[in-house]
Design a protein around this motif. Sequence first.
Motif, PDB file in Angstrom:
ATOM      1  N   GLY A  51       0.808  -1.213   0.000  1.00 35.10           N
ATOM      2  CA  GLY A  51       0.000   0.000   0.000  1.00 35.10           C
ATOM      3  C   GLY A  51       0.841   1.262   0.000  1.00 35.10           C
ATOM      4  O   GLY A  51       2.080   1.235  -0.001  1.00 35.10           O
ATOM      5  N   THR A  52       0.165   2.391   0.022  1.00 24.57           N
ATOM      6  CA  THR A  52       0.830   3.690   0.046  1.00 24.57           C
ATOM      7  C   THR A  52       1.391   3.982   1.440  1.00 24.57           C
ATOM      8  O   THR A  52       1.228   3.176   2.380  1.00 24.57           O
ATOM      9  N   LYS A  53       2.036   5.142   1.591  1.00 28.98           N
ATOM     10  CA  LYS A  53       2.603   5.507   2.890  1.00 28.98           C
ATOM     11  C   LYS A  53       1.507   5.660   3.945  1.00 28.98           C
ATOM     12  O   LYS A  53       1.713   5.297   5.113  1.00 28.98           O
ATOM     13  N   GLU A  54       0.390   6.216   3.544  1.00 30.51           N
ATOM     14  CA  GLU A  54      -0.727   6.358   4.487  1.00 30.51           C
ATOM     15  C   GLU A  54      -1.240   4.993   4.937  1.00 30.51           C
ATOM     16  O   GLU A  54      -1.526   4.791   6.127  1.00 30.51           O
ATOM     17  N   ASP A  55      -1.346   4.053   3.996  1.00 25.64           N
ATOM     18  CA  ASP A  55      -1.788   2.706   4.357  1.00 25.64           C
ATOM     19  C   ASP A  55      -0.802   2.036   5.312  1.00 25.64           C
ATOM     20  O   ASP A  55      -1.200   1.368   6.275  1.00 25.64           O
ATOM     21  N   VAL A  56       0.487   2.239   5.068  1.00 22.91           N
ATOM     22  CA  VAL A  56       1.510   1.628   5.924  1.00 22.91           C
ATOM     23  C   VAL A  56       1.446   2.207   7.333  1.00 22.91           C
ATOM     24  O   VAL A  56       1.600   1.477   8.333  1.00 22.91           O
ATOM     25  N   GLU A  57       1.204   3.510   7.454  1.00 19.40           N
ATOM     26  CA  GLU A  57       1.097   4.125   8.790  1.00 19.40           C
ATOM     27  C   GLU A  57      -0.107   3.579   9.556  1.00 19.40           C
ATOM     28  O   GLU A  57      -0.018   3.302  10.764  1.00 19.40           O
ATOM     29  N   VAL A  58      -1.234   3.423   8.870  1.00 14.60           N
ATOM     30  CA  VAL A  58      -2.425   2.862   9.521  1.00 14.60           C
ATOM     31  C   VAL A  58      -2.170   1.426   9.970  1.00 14.60           C
ATOM     32  O   VAL A  58      -2.522   1.028  11.091  1.00 14.60           O
ATOM     33  N   LEU A  59      -1.531   0.620   9.104  1.00 13.44           N
ATOM     34  CA  LEU A  59      -1.227  -0.772   9.453  1.00 13.44           C
ATOM     35  C   LEU A  59      -0.220  -0.854  10.599  1.00 13.44           C
ATOM     36  O   LEU A  59      -0.285  -1.766  11.430  1.00 13.44           O
ATOM     37  N   LYS A  60       0.701   0.112  10.656  1.00 13.99           N
ATOM     38  CA  LYS A  60       1.692   0.117  11.737  1.00 13.99           C
ATOM     39  C   LYS A  60       1.042   0.387  13.083  1.00 13.99           C
ATOM     40  O   LYS A  60       1.373  -0.264  14.097  1.00 13.99           O
ATOM     41  N   THR A  61       0.126   1.341  13.125  1.00 13.53           N
ATOM     42  CA  THR A  61      -0.589   1.620  14.380  1.00 13.53           C
ATOM     43  C   THR A  61      -1.424   0.423  14.815  1.00 13.53           C
ATOM     44  O   THR A  61      -1.469   0.088  15.997  1.00 13.53           O
ATOM     45  N   ARG A  62      -2.078  -0.229  13.856  1.00  7.50           N
ATOM     46  CA  ARG A  62      -2.849  -1.433  14.193  1.00  7.50           C
ATOM     47  C   ARG A  62      -1.949  -2.530  14.736  1.00  7.50           C
ATOM     48  O   ARG A  62      -2.298  -3.214  15.700  1.00  7.50           O
TER      49      ARG A  62
END
Length: 305
Positions: A174-185
């Motif tokens: 995914g994009t950088k935004e998707d990676v940040e969301v997945l990292k928080t999860r």
Amino acid sequence: MGCDGGTIPKRHELVKGPKKIEKVDKDAELVAQWNYCTLSQEILRRPIVACELGRLYNKDAVIEFLLDKSAEKALGKAASHIKSIKNVTELRLSDNPAWEGDKGNTKGDKHDDLQRARFICPVVGLEMNGRHRFCFLRCCGCVFSERALKEIKAEVCHTCGAAFQEDDVIVLNGTKEDVEVLKTRMEERRLRAKLEKKTKKPKAAESVSKSDVVEAPGPSKVTAEKPEETGLDFREKKTNSAPRSAAINESSSGKARKPPCGAMKRSIAESEESEAYKSLFTTHSSAKRSKEESAHWVTHTSYCF
């Protein structure tokens, strides 16, 4: 030598301007993300796994990375969040029937279509080449396109039927935004798992301590009698074993038990048993032999006559 003999230099030849930013070819970037392992930079081969951030790896490369305990690991940043094999999920991929691979390009003169992918979405049929968003479920590992997830809304996996939640859906590459969301999860999930482990440990210790406190002062547990042992045979065995156990305890303690008052010692010869039974003992007349019939001094009770 230059600039002599009538040559006229231009400004860009004499003055150096700012460097141009090199742009990455999008096609090459998509091929690297979807066809090569993020850790070892080798071609993806089954079994293929994905981490909680949506990156693709060869399972062998992940295992080698976890076993390598050296300080300097090659490309360690790409998999620094992988602490154990449980942090990755093995993917269930659907093969693309139109993909031939290197079968027809034996001479090297055939054009390779980079848009053709090895795997497709089993629901919609889109190719997994990076042009379309793909995701996988962390609970079962099934891979399908995001379009299939949006068009066919369900709380069950489209391929295997396993139930999943919104937290289990992970976007691949995914994009950088998707990676940040997945990292928080991912961080929230790991914190939750640590808290559950800490709460389980004191509960287990309390249950053990309570069982010790209850069992220590109380009487010994009585085992339930089996249905086979409730008959007369079991009672007879119990009565026969009682004097034997008492005799063993007395012999071990070293104290000879005195016969009860009024009890008389009876010899076997005076008993009412049969002669065959009496002949087993040395007090019987058949056991008394003369010196000539007795055993030789070399052999002990050989009874060879």
